[in-house]
Write an enzyme that holds these catalytic residues in place. Structure first.
Site, PDB file in Angstrom:
ATOM      1  N   LYS A   1       0.781  -1.244  -0.050  1.00  0.00           N
ATOM      2  CA  LYS A   1      -0.015   0.043  -0.079  1.00  0.00           C
ATOM      3  C   LYS A   1       0.684   1.211   0.035  1.00  0.00           C
ATOM      4  CE  LYS A   1      -0.769   0.712   4.763  1.00  0.00           C
ATOM      5  NZ  LYS A   1      -0.029   1.880   4.907  1.00  0.00           N
TER       6      LYS A   1
ATOM      7  N   ASP B   1      -3.354   7.957   4.357  1.00  0.00           N
ATOM      8  CA  ASP B   1      -2.882   6.651   4.802  1.00  0.00           C
ATOM      9  C   ASP B   1      -3.419   5.949   5.733  1.00  0.00           C
ATOM     10  OD1 ASP B   1      -1.259   4.359   4.263  1.00  0.00           O
ATOM     11  OD2 ASP B   1       0.607   5.547   5.352  1.00  0.00           O
ATOM     12  N   GLU B   2      -3.669   4.651   6.007  1.00  0.00           N
ATOM     13  CA  GLU B   2      -4.151   3.961   7.213  1.00  0.00           C
ATOM     14  C   GLU B   2      -5.425   4.488   7.384  1.00  0.00           C
ATOM     15  OE1 GLU B   2      -2.674   1.600   8.285  1.00  0.00           O
ATOM     16  OE2 GLU B   2      -0.506   1.835   8.355  1.00  0.00           O
TER      17      GLU B   2
END
Length: 721
Positions: free
Chosen positions: A37, A227-228
């Protein structure tokens, strides 16, 4: 057309490339464990800059930790060249600081405002406690900081901070806490200091009150990447949603199966239900795993499909096959630890290094039984994200209490004479040292000699001496484990830890007591206090932090984002993993999070995965059973070693079944619904805006005061008008 050796598009798989080249609109990428990712995110950033000509100053890329922001910046600079400004690759807090440095003057705060970290907050509290004549452990700093954090859940207080004439409303808490929090906010305001909660709240208020400022930032940020995303809380989600409203380009990456921070506000619904907030969004799946063998993946896949709050996906890998995951059931904890180190030695004979091996556990205190065996086997190890068990403050404190009984040495005395507070501060300790030097005595003997000296008046030194002397009289008749309990009770140390509210420190003390009992049982005859302390010193003096080739020990939370060829997931016991306290507090929400945590642990392994647990007892006599997660995985997917009797399996399943009835989904339990009008004895009439079923709270808006407050479902003072 790109070349295969193109640094940006070359080397990406089909789905990674699709994610990189899908630049317009709202895009959700469900990126499973080990699917690359970060590679997709950084290459997409580089693609926007190099292929689309977007300036980095128009591109916001948000992540959760400074470490991951730095790593992303490093990778991006490698792709687009080091001279470009990548300042908008940052954490949420880092981005808010940039906004406020540019625009906080609208709120009458200077651009050079102070950013307060936890230590700064505690320094302010220390000042307040001194002014109010309070002892620190009267109301622990952590408790007050938690209350301040709860109050700052609603950004209403920001209006009171930016208007110096306005009193800060801190209703709904007791008088002493109210006084402390009012003073805290006053001092915070005086130094123009913002803590981490304030950074995002001030940004919200700035955007809400000054549309031109919001419009400027919306227009500036043409593309936003997160992100995340599974770790986002409500405020973070609202912030990126608000910022992306103008251009509409929001790209989020995450894995709902790896949401392991719900207990601190993360909510997987923002990624799971993303398409409801953004109906025209696209979803891309990165489900090729580059990390693990098919056998390890199959175990993780089988476990996580029991969760409901997720987006259906099944990870696959083109990696070659390996060994089945192993579940080892031991008859006791020592047997579990010995089997683990035996397997490690076998791995070494097959060419593995110690640094290829990770031991993961649910809670820090579980490192103790593994550490003792590693030391016994002379195997180097390092603990990530925490202290070695015997180096933790509360463990050193407890052992210092035992040393006071038998040695009465100056180091132990200085360590614990003021833990808990007994008004034995610097000046009194200086006096004792002077007298001890002059009379050639230990500090403890000196305290006994001068106990009635005027310099020691108004201290609790007498009680300390009485506690130590009382336990000393029992030194030869009690076992070491009983002496430890006696001295922790007599000096008030365990009560002090309990009242401080730090459950992990309390768990560590319980584990120390448990380890002493185990040591006594395995030794087979009565051991003296002197012998035990000598033995434990040998453990604590094994300082192996600098050893590079060493086994890595860490909690599963610490392991997130890391990977190791060989992983041992240890102490897989019902009540420990899943954690009983979490289940009790947050019911089925916690169970799903605990299952995600187990999934994260399993998917750290590249080549081989070992899951271990043992029989015996947890804490206060609670019988140990294998974790329910082991029973949720198809038994054909792993190999079981050890004698796990059918009777124990039946007992375990019954215990789990009973706990499901207690912890499982319950009727809401809320007496009121959203939209209901209610009356509060202090805040007056209000309207219920939201139900928080996790925390069992109403969010009530009180128009007369223009405030929203979280009110417990169990609060009897909330009635219909």
């Amino acid at each position: 057309m790109y070349q295969h050796n193109d640094p940006i598009l070359g080397g990406l798989n089909e789905m990674q490339r699709l994610a990189v080249e899908t630049t317009e609109g709202a895009v959700r990428v469900i990126a499973g464990a080990g699917s690359g990712k970060t590679r997709a995110l950084t290459h997409r950033y580089a693609y926007l800059v190099e292929y689309l000509g977007i300036e980095p100053s128009n591109l916001l890329c948000v992540t959760f930790t400074n470490k991951s922001a730095q790593e992303m910046r490093r990778r991006v600079k490698k792709l687009i060249g080091g001279e470009r400004d990548t300042g908008y690759i940052s954490t949420y807090h880092g981005f808010c600081v940039r906004v406020l440095r540019e625009d906080i003057h609208h709120l009458f705060y200077p651009k050079n405002f102070l950013i307060l970290d936890t230590e700064d907050q505690k320094t302010i509290l220390r000042e307040i406690y001194e002014e109010l004549g309070l002892k620190v452990n009267d109301r622990s700093f952590n408790t007050v900081l938690k209350k301040i954090g709860e109050m700052k859940a609603d950004e209403q207080y920001v209006y009171e901070l930016i208007d110096r004439e306005r009193a800060v409303d801190v209703s709904g808490i007791n008088d002493e806490e109210r006084k402390i929090i009012k003073l805290y906010l006053k001092k915070q305001r005086r130094v123009y200091g913002l803590d981490f909660d304030d950074l995002i709240n001030f940004t919200f208020v700035l955007f809400k009150e000054y549309e031109k400022v919001l419009a400027k930032w919306q227009e500036r940020l043409h593309y936003i990447q997160v992100d995340e995303f599974q770790d986002s809380n409500g405020k973070q989600f609202q912030l990126v949603k608000m910022l992306s409203n103008y251009h509409g380009n929001l790209f989020v990456v995450g894995d709902p199966d790896q949401t392991i921070y719900e207990w601190r506000g993360a909510d997987p619904k923002y990624i799971v239900q993303f398409d409801q907030w953004f109906p025209n969004s696209q979803t891309i799946f990165l489900n090729q795993n580059y990390r693990s063998t098919p056998e390890i993946l199959s175990v993780g896949n089988d476990l996580i499909q029991h969760n409901k709050m997720r987006v259906e996906k099944s990870m696959f890998t083109e990696n070659s096959g390996g060994l089945k995951a192993i579940h080892y059931h031991a008859k006791n904890e020592q047997d579990e630890a010995k089997w683990i180190t035996t397997q490690m030695n076998t791995l070494r004979t097959r060419g593995a290094r110690l640094q290829d091996i990770a031991v993961l556990y649910r809670s820090n205190y579980q490192s103790r039984f593994i550490e003792q065996q590693l030391i016994h086997e002379n195997m180097d190890y390092v603990i990530y994200g925490g202290f070695k068990f015997f180096e933790r403050k509360e463990i050193k404190d407890a052992l210092a209490h035992l040393r006071m009984i038998t040695f009465g040495d100056d180091l132990s005395f200085a360590r614990i004479v003021n833990e808990p507070r007994r008004q034995m501060g610097k000046k009194r300790m200086e006096f004792l040292r002077e007298m001890a030097e002059r009379d050639d005595q230990t500090l403890y003997e000196t305290l006994q000699t001068y106990i009635h000296h005027e310099k020691l008046a108004r201290t609790k030194a007498v009680e300390f001496i009485e506690a130590i002397e009382e336990v000393k009289t029992k030194k030869d008749e009690l076992s070491v484990s009983d002496l430890l309990q006696e001295v922790l009770d007599a000096t008030g140390y365990e009560t002090y830890i309990r009242e401080d509210g730090d459950q992990e420190r309390l768990d560590n003390l319980m584990e120390l007591k448990h380890s002493v009992v185990q040591y006594e049982q395995s030794y087979g005859e009565k051991i003296t206090l002197e012998y035990y302390l000598q033995m434990i010193t040998l453990y604590t003096e094994n300082d192996r932090e600098d050893q590079k080739d060493s086994v890595k020990l860490m909690t599963v939370h610490t392991a997130k984002g890391l990977e190791y060829p060989y992983v041992f997931l240890v102490g897989m016991t019902e009540g420990v993993f899943p954690n009983e306290r979490s289940l009790r507090d947050r019911k089925e929400y916690a169970l799903e999070e605990e299952r995600r945590l187990a999934y994260v642990a399993m998917t750290r392994a590249e080549k081989e995965l070992y899951i271990t647990e043992s029989e015996g007892y947890i804490g206060r006599g609670q019988k140990k059973y294998p974790s329910r997660f082991l029973f949720e995985i198809n038994e054909e997917l792993y190999r079981r070693i050890g004698d796990l009797e059918e009777e124990l399996i039946a007992e375990a399943k019954e215990v789990i079944r009973m706990s499901k009835q207690i912890d499982g989904p319950q009727s809401s339990g809320a007496a009121y619904a959203v939209g209901d009008k209610v009356r509060h004895p202090v805040f007056g009439e209000g309207e219920i805006k939201r139900l928080d079923t996790k925390k069992r709270l109403y969010e009530v808006y009180f128009p007369a005061r223009e405030i929203t407050r979280p009110i417990s479902w169990s609060f009897k003072g909330l009635v219909k008008p």
